[in-house]
Design a protein around this motif. Structure first.
Motif, PDB file in Angstrom:
ATOM      1  N   SER A   1      -1.807 110.168 197.245  1.00  0.00           N
ATOM      2  CA  SER A   1      -1.910 111.149 198.328  1.00  0.00           C
ATOM      3  C   SER A   1      -3.041 112.157 198.103  1.00  0.00           C
ATOM      4  N   GLU A   2      -3.530 112.263 196.902  1.00  0.00           N
ATOM      5  CA  GLU A   2      -4.590 113.219 196.557  1.00  0.00           C
ATOM      6  C   GLU A   2      -5.913 112.724 197.137  1.00  0.00           C
ATOM      7  N   LYS A   3      -6.276 113.218 198.308  1.00  0.00           N
ATOM      8  CA  LYS A   3      -7.420 112.684 199.058  1.00  0.00           C
ATOM      9  C   LYS A   3      -8.769 112.945 198.408  1.00  0.00           C
ATOM     10  N   ASP A   4      -8.908 114.012 197.629  1.00  0.00           N
ATOM     11  CA  ASP A   4     -10.198 114.345 197.035  1.00  0.00           C
ATOM     12  C   ASP A   4     -10.310 113.899 195.574  1.00  0.00           C
ATOM     13  N   LEU A   5      -9.505 112.928 195.183  1.00  0.00           N
ATOM     14  CA  LEU A   5      -9.505 112.446 193.804  1.00  0.00           C
ATOM     15  C   LEU A   5     -10.836 111.765 193.440  1.00  0.00           C
ATOM     16  N   ILE A   6     -11.391 110.999 194.348  1.00  0.00           N
ATOM     17  CA  ILE A   6     -12.554 110.131 194.132  1.00  0.00           C
ATOM     18  C   ILE A   6     -12.306 109.246 192.903  1.00  0.00           C
ATOM     19  N   PRO A   7     -11.446 108.244 193.076  1.00  0.00           N
ATOM     20  CA  PRO A   7     -11.112 107.360 191.954  1.00  0.00           C
ATOM     21  C   PRO A   7     -12.290 106.481 191.567  1.00  0.00           C
ATOM     22  N   GLU A   8     -12.325 106.092 190.292  1.00  0.00           N
ATOM     23  CA  GLU A   8     -13.396 105.237 189.790  1.00  0.00           C
ATOM     24  C   GLU A   8     -12.825 104.052 189.021  1.00  0.00           C
ATOM     25  N   GLY A   9     -12.150 104.314 187.905  1.00  0.00           N
ATOM     26  CA  GLY A   9     -11.627 103.234 187.081  1.00  0.00           C
ATOM     27  C   GLY A   9     -10.136 103.045 187.293  1.00  0.00           C
ATOM     28  N   ILE A  10      -9.675 101.837 186.953  1.00  0.00           N
ATOM     29  CA  ILE A  10      -8.248 101.544 187.022  1.00  0.00           C
ATOM     30  C   ILE A  10      -7.888 100.659 185.834  1.00  0.00           C
ATOM     31  N   ALA A  11      -6.749 100.943 185.241  1.00  0.00           N
ATOM     32  CA  ALA A  11      -6.253 100.142 184.115  1.00  0.00           C
ATOM     33  C   ALA A  11      -4.746  99.996 184.282  1.00  0.00           C
ATOM     34  N   TYR A  12      -4.194  98.944 183.677  1.00  0.00           N
ATOM     35  CA  TYR A  12      -2.757  98.680 183.782  1.00  0.00           C
ATOM     36  C   TYR A  12      -2.174  98.484 182.390  1.00  0.00           C
ATOM     37  N   ASP A  13      -1.022  99.107 182.174  1.00  0.00           N
ATOM     38  CA  ASP A  13      -0.281  98.937 180.930  1.00  0.00           C
ATOM     39  C   ASP A  13       0.980  98.139 181.241  1.00  0.00           C
ATOM     40  N   ALA A  14       1.054  96.904 180.758  1.00  0.00           N
ATOM     41  CA  ALA A  14       2.188  96.028 181.041  1.00  0.00           C
ATOM     42  C   ALA A  14       3.473  96.518 180.384  1.00  0.00           C
ATOM     43  N   THR A  15       3.373  97.196 179.266  1.00  0.00           N
ATOM     44  CA  THR A  15       4.572  97.676 178.570  1.00  0.00           C
ATOM     45  C   THR A  15       5.295  98.735 179.393  1.00  0.00           C
ATOM     46  N   SER A  16       4.587  99.720 179.872  1.00  0.00           N
ATOM     47  CA  SER A  16       5.216 100.785 180.672  1.00  0.00           C
ATOM     48  C   SER A  16       5.212 100.473 182.163  1.00  0.00           C
ATOM     49  N   LYS A  17       4.556  99.367 182.533  1.00  0.00           N
ATOM     50  CA  LYS A  17       4.405  98.975 183.939  1.00  0.00           C
ATOM     51  C   LYS A  17       3.784 100.110 184.749  1.00  0.00           C
ATOM     52  N   SER A  18       2.732 100.694 184.179  1.00  0.00           N
ATOM     53  CA  SER A  18       2.050 101.824 184.804  1.00  0.00           C
ATOM     54  C   SER A  18       0.579 101.515 185.039  1.00  0.00           C
ATOM     55  N   PHE A  19       0.077 102.020 186.156  1.00  0.00           N
ATOM     56  CA  PHE A  19      -1.347 101.998 186.446  1.00  0.00           C
ATOM     57  C   PHE A  19      -1.929 103.354 186.061  1.00  0.00           C
ATOM     58  N   PHE A  20      -3.184 103.355 185.652  1.00  0.00           N
ATOM     59  CA  PHE A  20      -3.921 104.575 185.354  1.00  0.00           C
ATOM     60  C   PHE A  20      -5.181 104.550 186.209  1.00  0.00           C
ATOM     61  N   VAL A  21      -5.457 105.662 186.883  1.00  0.00           N
ATOM     62  CA  VAL A  21      -6.621 105.758 187.767  1.00  0.00           C
ATOM     63  C   VAL A  21      -7.424 106.986 187.354  1.00  0.00           C
ATOM     64  N   SER A  22      -8.725 106.781 187.121  1.00  0.00           N
ATOM     65  CA  SER A  22      -9.592 107.886 186.704  1.00  0.00           C
ATOM     66  C   SER A  22     -10.242 108.542 187.918  1.00  0.00           C
ATOM     67  N   SER A  23     -10.598 109.801 187.750  1.00  0.00           N
ATOM     68  CA  SER A  23     -11.237 110.568 188.821  1.00  0.00           C
ATOM     69  C   SER A  23     -12.585 111.102 188.334  1.00  0.00           C
ATOM     70  N   ILE A  24     -13.625 110.829 189.127  1.00  0.00           N
ATOM     71  CA  ILE A  24     -14.932 111.383 188.791  1.00  0.00           C
ATOM     72  C   ILE A  24     -15.121 112.762 189.407  1.00  0.00           C
ATOM     73  N   HIS A  25     -14.272 113.130 190.347  1.00  0.00           N
ATOM     74  CA  HIS A  25     -14.381 114.439 190.987  1.00  0.00           C
ATOM     75  C   HIS A  25     -13.521 115.493 190.292  1.00  0.00           C
ATOM     76  N   LYS A  26     -12.324 115.114 189.902  1.00  0.00           N
ATOM     77  CA  LYS A  26     -11.390 116.083 189.329  1.00  0.00           C
ATOM     78  C   LYS A  26     -11.319 116.034 187.809  1.00  0.00           C
TER      79      LYS A  26
END
Length: 188
Positions: free
Chosen positions: A28-53
């Motif tokens: 929902s964070e519209k001004d995040l400006i995401p760049e990278g994405i990674a996934y951790d299978a153990t925690s079943k979590s995605f990680f998304v990096s922000s170049i703006h924030k």
């Protein structure tokens, strides 16, 4: 007429290879400006990096979005490429706006706590942009530098960043991966 029939056959066969697409999560964070994405299978979590924030968010298996690394924590700058390996989130980050005094860094964060495990900083003096990274079979982190046209190696057991190659053909290098035989493959 034969070309038209062949085209119809080819288009019809595409349905055999089509996949269903579903939305994994929404941010929902519209001004995040995401760049990278990674996934951790153990925690079943995605990680998304922000170049703006200058931060990294985590999306867990229930689609709950939280700040994994808050803005500027541990000196993180514009966060770009990321990988999960050895229970760590490895992140390329850069401070500033492309000046010779800016810093390009690789951070390693503990996946469970978000605590900084280690950080490597490239000495200032040239214009750099650590863009993406990959991890070889020995645990070395291989990093593309888009602005300097170079590839670096970070040995997790060392405190230094080692230049592997500088070549004008690597200018604007972006994606990077490692083949099974540890060859470095770079997208330019």
């Amino acid at each position: 007429k034969a070309v038209l029939i062949l085209l119809v056959i080819l288009l019809g066969s595409l349905k055999l290879y089509a996949q269903q697409v579903e939305i994994a999560f929404r941010i929902s964070e519209k001004d995040l400006i995401p760049e990278g994405i990674a996934y951790d299978a153990t925690s079943k979590s995605f990680f998304v990096s922000s170049i703006h924030k200058n931060k990294i968010i985590r999306i867990d298996e229930r689609n709950k979005v939280t700040d994994f690394i808050k803005s500027g924590k541990e000196g993180i700058g514009q966060a770009l490429g990321m990988k999960v390996s050895d229970r760590k989130l490895w992140v390329c980050s850069n401070s500033g706006k492309g000046n010779a005094q800016d810093q390009s860094m690789v951070h390693a964060f503990d996946l469970a706590s978000g605590d900084l495990v280690s950080k490597w900083i490239l000495p200032a003096g040239e214009i750099h942009l650590f863009n993406d990274l990959a991890i070889d079979s020995h645990g070395n982190v291989i990093v593309s530098d888009s602005d300097y046209g170079a590839i670096y190696r970070v040995n997790p057991k060392s405190s230094s960043v080692e230049l592997l190659i500088k070549d004008d053909r690597l200018q604007y290098a972006n994606g990077i991966t490692i083949s099974p035989d540890d060859a470095v493959i770079v997208n330019t």
